[in-house]
Write a protein that holds these residues in place. Sequence first.
Motif, short mmCIF file in Angstrom:
data_model
loop_
_atom_site.label_atom_id
_atom_site.label_comp_id
_atom_site.label_asym_id
_atom_site.label_seq_id
_atom_site.Cartn_x
_atom_site.Cartn_y
_atom_site.Cartn_z
N ASP A 76 -3.70 2.33 -18.81
CA ASP A 76 -4.63 2.10 -17.83
C ASP A 76 -6.01 2.99 -17.76
O ASP A 76 -5.94 3.92 -18.57
CB ASP A 76 -3.94 2.69 -16.42
N LYS A 93 -5.36 -2.83 -21.36
CA LYS A 93 -4.24 -3.85 -21.50
C LYS A 93 -4.58 -5.28 -21.11
O LYS A 93 -5.12 -5.14 -19.84
CB LYS A 93 -2.83 -3.46 -21.45
N GLU A 136 0.02 6.27 -1.40
CA GLU A 136 -0.23 5.58 -2.70
C GLU A 136 0.24 6.47 -3.92
O GLU A 136 -0.19 7.59 -3.84
CB GLU A 136 -1.31 4.82 -2.77
N ARG A 137 1.13 5.70 -4.85
CA ARG A 137 1.53 6.56 -6.01
C ARG A 137 1.41 5.47 -6.97
O ARG A 137 1.27 4.26 -7.04
CB ARG A 137 3.10 7.17 -5.79
N SER A 191 6.94 1.25 -16.15
CA SER A 191 8.29 1.31 -16.51
C SER A 191 8.45 2.38 -17.72
O SER A 191 9.58 2.78 -17.76
CB SER A 191 8.48 0.05 -17.29
N ASN A 219 4.35 -7.82 -13.41
CA ASN A 219 3.34 -7.86 -14.56
C ASN A 219 3.24 -9.19 -14.96
O ASN A 219 4.47 -9.62 -15.55
CB ASN A 219 3.60 -6.83 -15.51
P1 AMP Z 1 5.33 -1.83 -15.05
O1 AMP Z 1 5.17 -2.10 -16.49
O2 AMP Z 1 5.77 -2.98 -14.53
O3 AMP Z 1 5.94 -0.78 -14.74
O4 AMP Z 1 3.75 -1.79 -14.44
C1 AMP Z 1 3.11 -0.79 -14.48
C2 AMP Z 1 1.71 -0.79 -14.24
O5 AMP Z 1 1.37 -1.21 -13.06
C3 AMP Z 1 0.84 0.38 -14.67
O6 AMP Z 1 0.58 0.52 -15.86
C4 AMP Z 1 -0.41 0.30 -13.67
O7 AMP Z 1 -1.33 -0.74 -14.41
C5 AMP Z 1 0.25 -0.69 -12.50
N1 AMP Z 1 0.36 0.32 -11.43
C6 AMP Z 1 1.21 0.91 -10.99
N2 AMP Z 1 1.15 1.46 -9.85
C7 AMP Z 1 -0.13 1.36 -9.66
C8 AMP Z 1 -1.13 1.74 -8.33
N3 AMP Z 1 -0.71 2.37 -7.56
N4 AMP Z 1 -2.35 1.28 -8.37
C9 AMP Z 1 -2.71 0.52 -9.75
N5 AMP Z 1 -1.99 -0.08 -10.70
C10 AMP Z 1 -0.63 0.45 -10.57
#
Ligand code: AMP
Length: 512
Positions: free
Chosen positions: A390, A407, A307-308, A312, A416
């Motif tokens: 986060d 957020k 898991e990573r 964006s 999202n």
């Molecule tokens: P986005 O803005 O669509 O790129 O979504 C990014 C958000 O996805 C991050 O700020 C996290 O809240 C969430 N996210 C991405 N990877 C993970 C993960 N492995 N575990 C939990 N949340 C994640």
Amino acid sequence: MTNPSSNLYTALRRAFPADLEHTAIETDSGLFYTWRDLESGTAMLANFLQSLDLPDGARIAVQVEKSVEALMLYLATLRAGYVFLPLNTAYQSAEMDYFIQDAEPAVVVCSAANFGWVSKLAFRAGTPWVFTLNDDRSGSLLERAAHWPDQHQVVVRQADDVAVIIYTSGTTGRSKGAMLTHGNMLSNALVLKDYWGWRSAAEGGDVLIHALPIFHVHGLFVAIHGALINGSKMIWCAKFDPRLVLRKMPEATVFMGVPTLYVRLLAEPGLTPALASHMRLFISGSAPLLMDTFEAWQQRTGHTILERYGMSETIMLTSNPYVGERRGGTVGLPLPGVSLRVVGGDGRMLAPGEIGDIQVKGPNVFAGYWRMPEKTAQEFTADGFFKTGDVGRQAADGYVTIVGRSKDLIISGGYNVYPAELESVINDLPGVAESAVVGVPHADFGEVGVAVVVPRAGVSLAPAAILARLKASVANYKVPKQCFVVTDLPRNTMGKVQKNVLRDRYGVTQGG
Ligand code: AMP
Ligand code: MLC
């Protein structure tokens, strides 16, 4: 001094195998694209884009179904030095109207089926060019590009030149365009190539099953850059279909997915250790991977999902190690070059294990929000760390766990969804006094939205009608799965809606 190799395409191209006649991409409709096809197809498209005499920094906005030609258009935009702007195919006209007005693209590419309404929005916003691209290799874009040479000199771009704008919604106000540079993307791709142990051809090579959409960071950058910068073949699935993925596993070595994809694969009886035995690596991200899924995957396949975590604005930030402990429930360690810290409400750095806001810095962190300098400044600390929004903790040995978000965001099937956006649409409906949208657990999508709506005095509202109105105005994945009409919303002493109370009240786990 200029450095021609700072164009991301140059770096990707350098990694193509020496023999360009090898297959680069095999599609689920039985097409085979060689590395030469990628090189010459992107050259023709880049020549065509340049023939339009677009201004420096021109945006190319693209809302098309997944296809190899759509990928080529992305690469061609890089080659030609313009700015790529991918848009989710689920976006409806109000959403598209906003993006087009805000980004002022010089070119818009859409499917022929949507040309009528998309071109109307684009021409009204002053976009001079609108082309079509369908997922069956037809459309005006390819017809026009077919007349251009298949040789092209990659345009010089510097590491801090913007290559892509990705729109992210927001907890308040307008959607923001995160500007990612050639340098952001190349640095991240190179780190991941090493960190995830991508195998060179001499080591037997890797083959990626690409089953994600290509309009967000996960499918477009992490997956595509990962394969291209290693010269690795992709098995291209137009849509995620668990059975197709299972069929292709014996020919592949790497798979990337959001947790929902793993949940759906686990529901297939055909998933066995034997089937997965050719695979080297399963990667999950974009949303929290439940411990149940992590453990079930280990039991069913013998593989430990890696898991990573990313976003964006930053592409990838942390990852569990390829070699070493992949600790379930954590997102692993900050990637090489990424500084990550957890801070308290007072801005103080917290001790290991303490929960606070995650802030990051590194060559992967974006150049700012498009035409929003003030918003950009707000999201960075004085010493240059980006506030991810986060919430998490970092153990003494470096492993990061995400425990929540500051957020107000729902992550549904890896997409999202911002409650504020939906609440404002609902509040504008006739007869609505106020509303709240909260995320509740969901067996398939991880989390889904539930809308709680208060009617104006004397008005009677039907939940189904509210959902139908939402469906007509926002992308389908944003539409809450349930709606409740109530007489009032619970509030704290400050008058703020208590979303945690609503989540408890309506958060009975929903089926998949
Ligand atoms: P986005 O803005 O669509 O790129 O979504 C990014 C958000 O996805 C991050 O700020 C996290 O809240 C969430 N996210 C991405 N990877 C993970 C993960 N492995 N575990 C939990 N949340 C994640
Ligand atoms: C589809 N629906 C969703 C949904 N996807 N609802 C909530 N959340 C979602 N993610 C809707 C459909 O419109 C449909 O509604 C109903 O739910 C059932 O659809 P489905 O047929 O089951 O959906 P499907 O087409 O199979 O899509 C599901 C999915 C897809 C999981 C394959 O959502 C997907 O590809 N998700 C991946 C998203 C992703 O790539 N995220 C990366 C972001 S980058 P109706 O009413 O029409 O029946 C990022 C950074 C990082 O976050 O770290 O990677």
